[in-house]
Each structure stands twice: as structure tokens, then as C-alpha cells.
Design a protein around this motif. Structure first.
Motif, PDB file in Angstrom:
ATOM      1  N   LYS A 122      -1.788  -1.976  -6.411  1.00 23.11           N
ATOM      2  CA  LYS A 122      -2.320  -3.117  -7.150  1.00 23.11           C
ATOM      3  C   LYS A 122      -1.194  -3.979  -7.718  1.00 23.11           C
ATOM      4  O   LYS A 122      -1.343  -5.197  -7.878  1.00 23.11           O
ATOM      5  CB  LYS A 122      -3.214  -2.592  -8.271  1.00 23.11           C
ATOM      6  CG  LYS A 122      -3.697  -3.646  -9.247  1.00 23.11           C
ATOM      7  CD  LYS A 122      -4.581  -3.004 -10.302  1.00 23.11           C
ATOM      8  CE  LYS A 122      -4.933  -4.011 -11.394  1.00 23.11           C
ATOM      9  NZ  LYS A 122      -3.781  -4.292 -12.263  1.00 23.11           N
TER      10      LYS A 122
ATOM     11  N   ASN B 270      -0.534  -6.596  -5.335  1.00 21.31           N
ATOM     12  CA  ASN B 270      -1.737  -7.281  -4.866  1.00 21.31           C
ATOM     13  C   ASN B 270      -2.157  -6.797  -3.475  1.00 21.31           C
ATOM     14  O   ASN B 270      -2.630  -7.560  -2.637  1.00 21.31           O
ATOM     15  CB  ASN B 270      -1.517  -8.795  -4.844  1.00 21.31           C
ATOM     16  CG  ASN B 270      -2.826  -9.564  -4.964  1.00 21.31           C
ATOM     17  OD1 ASN B 270      -3.765  -9.109  -5.604  1.00 21.31           O
ATOM     18  ND2 ASN B 270      -2.879 -10.727  -4.356  1.00 21.31           N
TER      19      ASN B 270
ATOM     20  N   ARG C  97      -9.266  -3.484  -5.374  1.00 20.20           N
ATOM     21  CA  ARG C  97      -8.508  -4.033  -6.487  1.00 20.20           C
ATOM     22  C   ARG C  97      -9.392  -4.139  -7.729  1.00 20.20           C
ATOM     23  O   ARG C  97      -8.988  -3.834  -8.836  1.00 20.20           O
ATOM     24  CB  ARG C  97      -7.975  -5.415  -6.080  1.00 20.20           C
ATOM     25  CG  ARG C  97      -7.023  -6.042  -7.070  1.00 20.20           C
ATOM     26  CD  ARG C  97      -6.659  -7.444  -6.608  1.00 20.20           C
ATOM     27  NE  ARG C  97      -6.271  -7.435  -5.213  1.00 20.20           N
ATOM     28  CZ  ARG C  97      -6.566  -8.415  -4.378  1.00 20.20           C
ATOM     29  NH1 ARG C  97      -7.261  -9.451  -4.776  1.00 20.20           N
ATOM     30  NH2 ARG C  97      -6.175  -8.328  -3.121  1.00 20.20           N
TER      31      ARG C  97
END
Length: 348
Positions: free
Chosen positions: A133, A136, A338
Motif C-alpha cells: 500500500k 500504491n 487497497r
């Protein structure tokens, strides 16, 4: 068909058992980044056909067991319910469940090993997604890869297991890495490149997977074909092992890369298509390099090359008409995982 889909979705929302089945079906489809229970059902049908056709129905049983155990484990760990419903915690355990009976001999303890591995895959998924994460990114199928690598390497130390990878541990440069001839019956070979995503060698399975992709995303189906054809022809040109080419072993990683780069992370277009073709070549090179590295350990590369190549392709953050709010992206691994990391704990 649309009414049936809406009816099923409504029933899954109201009935916990149907909701669990729905999450499992979506998990089967999420291996190829599709959020569609009908696609998942077709894929499972294809896996059943391929496993029975090859005389190894236990492989299909292992995959279903891994899918169910992984989906249940995620629910017990109180993961984000919306992501759970999309099957995002079932696809890697499904692959682990397919891999264990494929690469280990048939013994009663193998099934316990499989259950432990499937549950561990969920934990590894949560851990890796928390790490990725930061960039991204998502872990994609790497939880399956990492868990299965450890399961197989550990099995070499247990008398109760026999590893059946058909790989002879040897240092790079020892012996020949190529051999056999390539059968120019190209269509079955290309379809094998699709079916090998699920560790199955069957052109029927590959065809059913393509139909499952087509149901949910025409672009995903197209790029899956491009990935398989492109990687097979490039590997043939470079002089790769002909027998492995026939089995689709040089194409399945590129198929996944092509789907992500060409149809999920970017809006399909000329620049994205060129970038995808580059990604197919990169995936093949990464696969051959990983094969050299892992041969001394006697373990397969699995979908490791897809993960590494896709991370490298997405990290530069080149936007070829990006679609951050596109439905395909919302409903697949790229953003939903995410979201689950950002919102720990079960909803509802």
C-alpha cells in the motif's frame, strides 16, 4: 440474464450461506482479476474438467478446499467485508490449494498441510498488502507464491512428504535447460498458456477461462490472448524449451501481466497496448531469470514473474489514460484491496 444476476446478488446480500458461495465464486474469478460469480463458476468448471482429464481430480478438490478455507479464514479474521464479498481473500488460497496436491505426493497429511497453507496465505495477503500500500500497489498473487514456496521448501525436510515438482535441483549452467520440440498446433498451446494460470494443462480449461473473461470484460479476454500468443512466440524465437512451450509454461505469467497492464490498470488504447507488449517481453525475461535462480532449490516459479514484472511496470506511474474510478478497477484487486487495508475490521 441481467435479472438473474440482480436476483443472485440480492439473495447473496440477504442469505449468509449464499453470500459465502458468492464470495468463493468471485474469488475463483479474481485470479484473473474479474469480479463476477458467473465467471468464477465457469472457471471452476474448467478446473474440474482439466483435473479429471489429467487423472488428478484431487487437484481440483484441493483448489476448492483452499478457496473455502481461505474465504472462511478471512471472515474469521474480520477483514473488510466489502472486499471479502468481492473474493479478494479467496483467489490466492485457491491457487495454494491447487499447488499443494500438484507438487506433493498423495498422502493424508497433505490435506492438513493444504489447509494450513490456505489459512496462512490469507495472513500473508494481509501482511503484504499492508506493505505494498505504501507504493500504491497490491500484492496480486504473490501471497500464494510466497506461501507455496515455503511449503515446498519445508516439505523437502519432512519424511512424510515427497515433492513432485519434476525439477532436478542443479546449479546454473549444469546440463541443458532446453530440449524437445514445439508442436505447431498453436491454438492448444496458446490455450494451455491460459489454463496454466491455475496449474492445469488443458485447452478446454483455457477456453472456458477465456469465455469467463469475455463474460465480464472483452478487453481482459483480448489481452489474455495477446499475452499468451506474444509470450509463446517470443519464447519460441529465443529458443526456449519446446516441451515447456507446448504445455503453456512460458505464457501464463504474461497472460496475467497483459490483463493487468492492458485492461485493468489502464484504459485500453494504443500507448497502453505498446506498454503491454513490452510488459509481456519483460515478464518472459523475469520468468527465465527466476527459473535460473530457483532451479537449485527444485521449486517452480509459479506466478512470481507476473508479480515482479507488473510491479515494475506500474511503479513508474505512467498514465496512459488512467481509469482510477473505472468499474473494472473498483471491483478487482487493484483498488479494493487497497480499500481493505485502509479500513481494517469487518463492516456491518
Amino acid at each position: 440474464m441481467a435479472d438473474i444476476g440482480r436476483g443472485w446478488h440480492h439473495l447473496a446480500d440477504r442469505n449468509p450461506l449464499v453470500g459465502f458461495v458468492d464470495a468463493c465464486l468471485r474469488g475463483a474469478a479474481q485470479v484473473v482479476l474479474q469480479n463476477n460469480p458467473l465467471s468464477g463458476l465457469l472457471i471452476l468448471a474448467g478446473l474440474a474438467w482439466g483435473a479429471v482429464e489429467s487423472g488428478q481430480p484431487r487437484v481440483f478438490g484441493g483448489g476448492v478446499l483452499g478457496l473455502v478455507v481461505g474465504t472462511a479464514t478471512a471472515l474469521a479474521l474480520r477483514v473488510d467485508l466489502a472486499s471479502w464479498r468481492k473474493g479478494l481473500f479467496g483467489f490466492s488460497p485457491l491457487l495454494t490449494g491447487l499447488a499443494v496436491p500438484t507438487f506433493l505426493d498423495k498422502r493424508p497429511l497433505m490435506w492438513l498441510y493444504l489447509v494450513l497453507g490456505a489459512a496462512a496465505t490469507v495472513v500473508v495477503t494481509l501482511a503484504l498488502n499492508a506493505v505494498f500500500k505504501r507504493w500504491n500497489l497490491t500484492a496480486y498473487t504473490f501471497p500464494f507464491v510466497l506461501t507455496t514456496w515455503f511449503l515446498l521448501m519445508a516439505a523437502y525436510q519432512f519424511d512424510r512428504f515427497t515433492v513432485l515438482t519434476k525439477l532436478t535441483p542443479k546449479f546454473p549452467g549444469e546440463g541443458s535447460s532446453t530440449g524437445g520440440t514445439f508442436d505447431w498446433g498453436l491454438v492448444p498451446s496458446f490455450l494451455h498458456g491460459v489454463s496454466q494460470i491455475y496449474l492445469i494443462e488443458s485447452w478446454v480449461t483455457g477456453l472456458l477461462i477465456l469465455v469467463a473473461l469475455l463474460i465480464n470484460s472483452r478487453w481482459s479476454a483480448l489481452f489474455a490472448v495477446i499475452g499468451s500468443v506474444g509470450a509463446t512466440l517470443l519464447a519460441l524465437w529465443f529458443g526456449a524449451d519446446g516441451a515447456s512451450l507446448d504445455k503453456g509454461l512460458f505464457a501464463f505469467n504474461a497472460v496475467l501481466t497483459a490483463i493487468v497492464v492492458g485492461a485493468v490498470a489502464h484504459r485500453p488504447g494504443p500507448l497502453a497496448a505498446v506498454y503491454t507488449l513490452f510488459g509481456i517481453a519483460l515478464t518472459l525475461v523475469v520468468q527465465m531469470a527466476l527459473t535460473t535462480m530457483l532451479t537449485p532449490l527444485g521449486i517452480p516459479v509459479l506466478t512470481g514473474p507476473f508479480n515482479i514484472a507488473t510491479w515494475l511496470l506500474l511503479l513508474p506511474d505512467r498514465h496512459f489514460a488512467p481509469v482510477p474510478n473505472h468499474e473494472r478497477v473498483k471491483d478487482t484487486v487493484v483498488s479494493a484491496v487497497r480499500h481493505s487495508v485502509e479500513r481494517p475490521g469487518r463492516e456491518g
